[in-house]
Design a protein around this motif. Structure first.
Motif, PDB file in Angstrom:
ATOM      1  N   UNK A  55       0.812  -1.221   0.000  1.00  0.00           N
ATOM      2  CA  UNK A  55       0.000   0.000   0.000  1.00  0.00           C
ATOM      3  C   UNK A  55       0.844   1.268   0.000  1.00  0.00           C
ATOM      4  N   UNK A  56       2.173   1.117   0.059  1.00  0.00           N
ATOM      5  CA  UNK A  56       3.058   2.258  -0.133  1.00  0.00           C
ATOM      6  C   UNK A  56       3.188   2.620  -1.601  1.00  0.00           C
ATOM      7  N   UNK A  57       2.683   1.747  -2.463  1.00  0.00           N
ATOM      8  CA  UNK A  57       2.967   1.876  -3.882  1.00  0.00           C
ATOM      9  C   UNK A  57       1.868   2.482  -4.729  1.00  0.00           C
ATOM     10  N   UNK A  58       2.265   2.849  -5.934  1.00  0.00           N
ATOM     11  CA  UNK A  58       1.352   3.237  -7.011  1.00  0.00           C
ATOM     12  C   UNK A  58       1.482   2.192  -8.110  1.00  0.00           C
ATOM     13  N   UNK A  59       0.341   1.683  -8.562  1.00  0.00           N
ATOM     14  CA  UNK A  59       0.327   0.717  -9.655  1.00  0.00           C
ATOM     15  C   UNK A  59       0.385   1.467 -10.981  1.00  0.00           C
ATOM     16  N   UNK A  60       1.316   1.082 -11.825  1.00  0.00           N
ATOM     17  CA  UNK A  60       1.398   1.619 -13.185  1.00  0.00           C
ATOM     18  C   UNK A  60       0.952   0.517 -14.133  1.00  0.00           C
ATOM     19  N   UNK A  61      -0.165   0.739 -14.817  1.00  0.00           N
ATOM     20  CA  UNK A  61      -0.723  -0.254 -15.745  1.00  0.00           C
ATOM     21  C   UNK A  61      -0.671   0.333 -17.153  1.00  0.00           C
ATOM     22  N   UNK A  62       0.231  -0.195 -17.955  1.00  0.00           N
ATOM     23  CA  UNK A  62       0.404   0.290 -19.319  1.00  0.00           C
ATOM     24  C   UNK A  62      -0.291  -0.649 -20.292  1.00  0.00           C
ATOM     25  N   UNK A  63      -1.370  -0.183 -20.910  1.00  0.00           N
ATOM     26  CA  UNK A  63      -2.049  -0.949 -21.958  1.00  0.00           C
ATOM     27  C   UNK A  63      -2.223   0.002 -23.146  1.00  0.00           C
ATOM     28  N   UNK A  64      -3.446   0.232 -23.592  1.00  0.00           N
ATOM     29  CA  UNK A  64      -3.640   1.207 -24.667  1.00  0.00           C
ATOM     30  C   UNK A  64      -3.405   2.624 -24.159  1.00  0.00           C
ATOM     31  N   UNK A  65      -3.610   2.816 -22.855  1.00  0.00           N
ATOM     32  CA  UNK A  65      -3.281   4.069 -22.180  1.00  0.00           C
ATOM     33  C   UNK A  65      -2.696   3.707 -20.823  1.00  0.00           C
TER      34      UNK A  65
END
Length: 375
Positions: free
Chosen positions: A30-40
């Motif tokens: 929960x210290x983190x930020x999820x980076x999800x790279x798909x079409x955007x």
């Protein structure tokens, strides 16, 4: 994962999401930020009470998903030069490059990250700047004591096309009424939301066009409120408990009233308050179109100042917490303040006024309890 993005788009999204990250999480993920790279690109962050997501366009050459330390990502994003930014996942590290600036971010265990709640369907919408202003006007009166969680919230009452926001810490009460466009013209509901969450959301919404408010249906287990605006979403769990009844505290009439120009009044309050502290009140003496501000007695430091005002009614000698008075004068947002009194030992009500001779603007009221003092 590999993508290229404009710096400003990245900073805006990271700033929004990072507000929902806990400083003292129950799990490292929960210290983190999820980076999800798909079409955007979608960024996600949560402290389990609130959850935020932001989407933005990018040139994605390799799709992927990773969890990185959120506060560090936010600090890096804000420090980057005004160049395009490249993210590249190599093994367990994320390389961030902008011009000649290069950073390497460690990754966190993505598998341990919780599933975030889905934003409920929009219930209605209003202008973002109007919503942000209203939240800021009310949230200042919310309590800071977490042992009284009900008072740390902003009460949201929706009655068809009208929203009423209210907050109190027992020493002051702020109430703001505004209209909105409801999906259901007959909707009637209430919620109690954390003031800090709303204030953080309001800051990031300024400058956007519209904000949609999404209330979870009453028949669901998830007691959530969501906010949606320009690719950004936030959900917050509602506070348990009942907000105290407040409308009866707002007097319907007055025995005296003052109209004062806000800017010089604020300057005077701040100067005279230099000799006060949390236990020393700021004394205000109203009479004959004159206001005398005083603080300190006896051998203590003392200060006084005199202002010419428009005043009607019986003479009033009253004392306030200077910080609370300053908060109210600042929140009103108009050139003049109209103060209504019903007695020296009873609350005063502040409302805005655009001109000295115009009518008070009654959609925002700031009620302030007097302090006791020794003459």
């Amino acid at each position: 994962m590999k993508f290229v993005v404009e710096r400003d788009s990245l900073v805006d999204a990271v700033n929004w999401v990072s507000k929902s990250i806990s400083n003292r999480p129950i799990t490292t993920a929960l210290l983190g930020i999820v980076i999800d790279a798909s079409d955007e690109i979608t960024l996600s962050g949560s402290d389990l009470e609130t959850a935020a997501k932001a989407k933005f366009k990018a040139e994605v050459s390799q799709k992927g998903k990773v969890l990185v330390p959120g506060k560090l990502l936010a600090d890096i994003a804000r420090s980057l030069p005004a160049k395009t930014v490249t993210f590249n996942l190599e093994g367990t590290r994320v390389l961030v490059t902008a011009g000649s600036a290069k950073f390497t971010l460690p990754t966190l265990p993505l598998a341990e990250y919780p599933t975030l709640p889905t934003v409920p369907p929009p219930t209605g919408s209003l202008a973002s700047d109007l919503f942000a202003t209203a939240i800021n006007q009310v949230a200042i009166a919310a309590g800071k004591d977490d042992s009284l969680p009900t008072l740390t919230g902003v009460y949201v009452e929706i009655n068809k096309n009208q929203i009423t926001l209210a907050a109190t810490d027992r020493y002051r009460l702020a109430v703001r009424e505004l209209t909105w466009s409801a999906q259901d013209a007959n909707i009637e509901t209430t919620s109690l939301l954390r003031a800090r969450t709303l204030a953080d959301a309001a800051k990031s919404l300024i400058g956007t066009s519209q904000v949609s408010i999404a209330l979870a249906p009453a028949n669901t287990n998830e007691k959530l409120v969501g906010f949606i605006s320009d690719g950004k979403t936030m959900t917050s769990r509602v506070l348990d408990g009942s907000f105290p009844p407040f409308r009866h505290l707002l007097p319907s009439d007055s025995t005296a009233s003052a109209v004062i120009e806000v800017a010089p009044f604020l300057d005077s309050v701040r100067r005279v308050a230099l000799v006060t502290d949390k236990t020393v009140p700021l004394r205000l003496n109203f009479s004959n179109n004159t206001l005398v501000l005083e603080a300190g007695t006896g051998d203590e430091a003392q200060a006084s100042e005199k202002l010419d005002i428009n005043y009607k009614g019986e003479d009033i000698n009253i004392a306030f917490n200077p910080t609370f008075l300053t908060d109210g004068l600042t929140a009103i947002g108009t050139a003049f303040v109209h103060i209504s009194f019903t007695g020296a030992n009873k609350p005063a009500v502040l409302t805005g006024q655009n001109e000295a001779a115009s009518a008070p603007i009654t959609n925002y009221k700031y009620l302030l309890m007097p302090m006791r003092y020794s003459a």
